[in-house]
Design an enzyme around this catalytic site. Structure first.
Site, PDB file in Angstrom:
ATOM      1  N   CYS A  44       0.797  -1.295   0.148  1.00  0.00           N
ATOM      2  CA  CYS A  44       0.125  -0.062   0.020  1.00  0.00           C
ATOM      3  C   CYS A  44       0.800   1.314   0.096  1.00  0.00           C
ATOM      4  O   CYS A  44       0.374   2.555  -0.211  1.00  0.00           O
ATOM      5  CB  CYS A  44      -1.045   0.115   1.156  1.00  0.00           C
ATOM      6  SG  CYS A  44      -2.238  -1.144   1.076  1.00  0.00           S
ATOM      7  N   HIS A  68     -14.581   6.022   3.715  1.00  0.00           N
ATOM      8  CA  HIS A  68     -16.223   5.708   3.743  1.00  0.00           C
ATOM      9  C   HIS A  68     -16.675   5.669   2.445  1.00  0.00           C
ATOM     10  O   HIS A  68     -17.479   4.903   1.869  1.00  0.00           O
ATOM     11  CB  HIS A  68     -16.995   6.823   4.435  1.00  0.00           C
ATOM     12  CG  HIS A  68     -18.584   6.613   4.473  1.00  0.00           C
ATOM     13  ND1 HIS A  68     -19.168   7.224   3.426  1.00  0.00           N
ATOM     14  CD2 HIS A  68     -19.142   5.888   5.486  1.00  0.00           C
ATOM     15  CE1 HIS A  68     -20.444   6.837   3.951  1.00  0.00           C
ATOM     16  NE2 HIS A  68     -20.592   6.177   5.048  1.00  0.00           N
ATOM     17  N   ASN A  79     -10.586   0.951   1.211  1.00  0.00           N
ATOM     18  CA  ASN A  79      -8.994   1.086   1.089  1.00  0.00           C
ATOM     19  C   ASN A  79      -8.537   0.612  -0.174  1.00  0.00           C
ATOM     20  O   ASN A  79      -8.731  -0.496  -0.777  1.00  0.00           O
ATOM     21  CB  ASN A  79      -8.404   0.060   2.107  1.00  0.00           C
ATOM     22  CG  ASN A  79      -6.847   0.110   2.229  1.00  0.00           C
ATOM     23  OD1 ASN A  79      -6.184   0.517   1.144  1.00  0.00           O
ATOM     24  ND2 ASN A  79      -6.270  -0.877   2.958  1.00  0.00           N
ATOM     25  N   HIS A 122      -2.993   7.392   4.683  1.00  0.00           N
ATOM     26  CA  HIS A 122      -3.243   6.139   4.194  1.00  0.00           C
ATOM     27  C   HIS A 122      -4.608   5.596   4.854  1.00  0.00           C
ATOM     28  O   HIS A 122      -4.653   5.558   5.938  1.00  0.00           O
ATOM     29  CB  HIS A 122      -2.218   5.076   4.443  1.00  0.00           C
ATOM     30  CG  HIS A 122      -2.689   3.761   3.671  1.00  0.00           C
ATOM     31  ND1 HIS A 122      -3.222   3.386   2.524  1.00  0.00           N
ATOM     32  CD2 HIS A 122      -2.581   2.519   4.571  1.00  0.00           C
ATOM     33  CE1 HIS A 122      -3.621   2.141   2.363  1.00  0.00           C
ATOM     34  NE2 HIS A 122      -2.779   1.712   3.376  1.00  0.00           N
ATOM     35  N   HIS A 137      12.085   1.077   6.057  1.00  0.00           N
ATOM     36  CA  HIS A 137      11.788  -0.328   5.845  1.00  0.00           C
ATOM     37  C   HIS A 137      12.297  -1.269   7.026  1.00  0.00           C
ATOM     38  O   HIS A 137      13.443  -1.104   7.291  1.00  0.00           O
ATOM     39  CB  HIS A 137      12.587  -0.582   4.511  1.00  0.00           C
ATOM     40  CG  HIS A 137      11.928  -2.066   3.860  1.00  0.00           C
ATOM     41  ND1 HIS A 137      11.825  -3.107   4.551  1.00  0.00           N
ATOM     42  CD2 HIS A 137      11.499  -2.263   2.446  1.00  0.00           C
ATOM     43  CE1 HIS A 137      11.089  -3.988   3.650  1.00  0.00           C
ATOM     44  NE2 HIS A 137      11.276  -3.379   2.411  1.00  0.00           N
ATOM     45  N   HIS A 168      -1.973  20.281   6.356  1.00  0.00           N
ATOM     46  CA  HIS A 168      -2.759  19.229   5.962  1.00  0.00           C
ATOM     47  C   HIS A 168      -2.155  17.906   5.981  1.00  0.00           C
ATOM     48  O   HIS A 168      -1.006  17.620   5.618  1.00  0.00           O
ATOM     49  CB  HIS A 168      -3.250  19.412   4.567  1.00  0.00           C
ATOM     50  CG  HIS A 168      -4.074  20.944   4.121  1.00  0.00           C
ATOM     51  ND1 HIS A 168      -5.220  21.114   4.652  1.00  0.00           N
ATOM     52  CD2 HIS A 168      -3.202  21.880   3.514  1.00  0.00           C
ATOM     53  CE1 HIS A 168      -5.279  22.629   3.989  1.00  0.00           C
ATOM     54  NE2 HIS A 168      -4.320  22.859   3.457  1.00  0.00           N
TER      55      HIS A 168
END
Length: 463
Positions: A168, A370, A374, A341, A247, A337
């Site tokens: 992702c 909503h 995802n 994710h 990572h 802002h």
């Protein structure tokens, strides 16, 4: 006399030439977003409550306990009834996908979003110098990048990168690759294409750690056009200020918390471990530790260092007991802002608590979860599009993107808004006035709550 004049001229002009070349080179190494296009599938691919229930019923390996678990998961997920699924779900073939199902799902996105992006930006496919595609869960031959090149008839000398299995957080990895290329070459257009192919990846078993992915992931994608062309800077939307990648793959618990594997019955799926929140928090903290000095004012960092030093000094001179409140960095001093994710309601809430964010700050991520669910690596761009559609983004504002991915990875970057973004012409157009709604509660409990009252010994699922 002439030699002396030439020598003085050389000593004066040569440093100026070197300085000019240095400044000129720096000016063309910035990474800008010229435009981006979030994919909005057709309405016949929407997942409402009733159809979602029918899909779950088709899995013969599920029992009452699994139904109760799924109901609890979807009710608390923060996902609404307007999200999208691949066409294979509506054909009832999710347990028997073909390679064509996966590639055709991607083709539908490629042909729609890339075409719209190129048309709106005024850049032709032949002007694209770099193509970077990231789709984690499908690997076709020729590559998906090659399919795009073939469809749009791009140049033979185009530089191509096709990323898979990056999870992702892959879109920021793609942006990082483009950023490094733009530092090396002048007058470049780079096209980043990010999505996920869900058609071949439906889990048909009953392992709770794997059926959870069926509830969370939805169809989506985004095409982003990046450039370092000096003549286009005033037309651009965002300028990349910095990007940090973390990572933790060397740690076994981090590596194994999100992993594709087969269950005990041989069903392939995506395992989400119970230690995922702890793993994500550790990666998030390490990432923030590196990016904070790059984006926050010096006074804020100095204040944090002083408070931390005082706290440690008090701890060393006090035997046990509390030494006062925890010292926390205020990220709002350097960020306007927060583009988070949409990995799930818990992910968004957790980041909100850790960064002390308000409901206003978290609204874009919650509304995106909503409305679109995802959508894997592309979810960040739907969150950004929500901010744009709400006309929040003004010239000079700074937007922090935060993403998580299998491996385990946490990637973040900071964008500066180049001009006021008031157009709001994106995937939110038809529904932005409906958000935020009065309630984010979905109707799953109302329709299927009776399952919680069933007796396992007598339960028979109505077909």
């Amino acid at each position: 006399m002439d030699v002396t004049v030439l020598l003085y001229a050389f000593l004066i002009l040569y440093p100026l030439l070197v300085l000019w070349r240095y400044v000129d080179g720096k000016r063309d190494k910035d990474c800008y977003i010229l435009d981006y296009e979030c994919y909005k599938p057709t309405d016949d691919r929407k997942l409402d409550t009733e159809f979602s229930g029918e899909v779950i019923k088709r899995n013969a390996n599920l029992g009452l306990n699994e139904y109760k678990f799924l109901l609890k998961a979807i009710v608390s997920s923060g996902i609404g009834e307007q999200t999208y699924a691949p066409r294979i779900m509506f054909d009832g073939r999710e347990e028997n996908p073909t390679l064509e199902d996966g590639t055709s799902e991607m083709d539908e996105f490629f042909k729609d979003s890339i075409a719209k992006l190129l048309a709106r930006s005024g850049v032709s496919a032949q002007e694209i110098d770099v193509l970077i595609v990231n789709v984690s869960m499908i690997s076709a031959v020729p590559s998906l990048a090659s399919r795009i090149i073939n469809h749009y008839k791009m140049r033979e000398d185009i530089k191509v990168f096709n990323l898979t299995a990056m999870g992702c957080s892959a879109s920021l990895i793609s942006v990082n690759i483009a950023q490094n290329i733009l530092k090396t070459y002048k007058n470049v257009h780079a096209l980043v294409v990010t999505s996920e192919s869900l058609s071949p990846n439906w889990y048909s078993g009953n392992d709770r750690s794997m059926i959870l992915a069926n509830c969370l992931f939805r169809s989506g994608g985004c095409a982003i056009l990046l450039t370092n062309k000096r003549s286009l800077k005033r037309r651009c939307m965002f300028k990349l200020k910095c990007l940090v990648r973390t990572h933790h793959g060397a740690r076994d618990e981090s590596y194994g918390c999100c992993i594709q594997r087969e269950d005990g019955l041989g069903h392939l799926g995506f395992h989400l471990g119970k230690n995922l929140p702890q793993v994500a928090t550790r990666a998030f903290v390490d990432n923030l530790r590196e990016i904070a000095p790059k984006i926050l004012p010096v006074r804020v960092l100095l204040r944090f260092m002083v408070l931390t030093f005082i706290k440690k000094w008090n701890q060393s001179s006090t035997k046990g007991g509390s030494t006062g409140p925890k010292s926390v960095i205020d990220f709002k001093t350097g960020v306007d802002h927060f583009c988070i994710h949409t990995g799930g309601k818990a992910v968004i809430d957790g980041i909100g608590v850790n960064l002390n964010l308000s409901q206003y700050d978290l609204e874009p991520a919650r509304m995106t979860l909503h409305r679109f669910g995802n959508t894997s690596a592309s979810s960040l761009w739907y969150v950004l599009a929500y901010m744009e559609a709400k006309k929040r983004l003004k010239k000079g504002d700074r937007v922090l993107m935060i993403s998580f991915g299998a491996g385990f990875k946490c990637n973040s970057c900071l964008w500066e808004v180049v001009r006021d973004l008031n157009d709001g012409n994106n995937a939110w157009n038809d529904c932005i006035n409906e958000y935020p709604p009065d309630s984010l509660v979905n109707p799953f409990m109302e329709k299927y709550g009776w399952i919680n009252n069933e007796d396992p010994s007598t339960f028979v699922l109505p077909r």
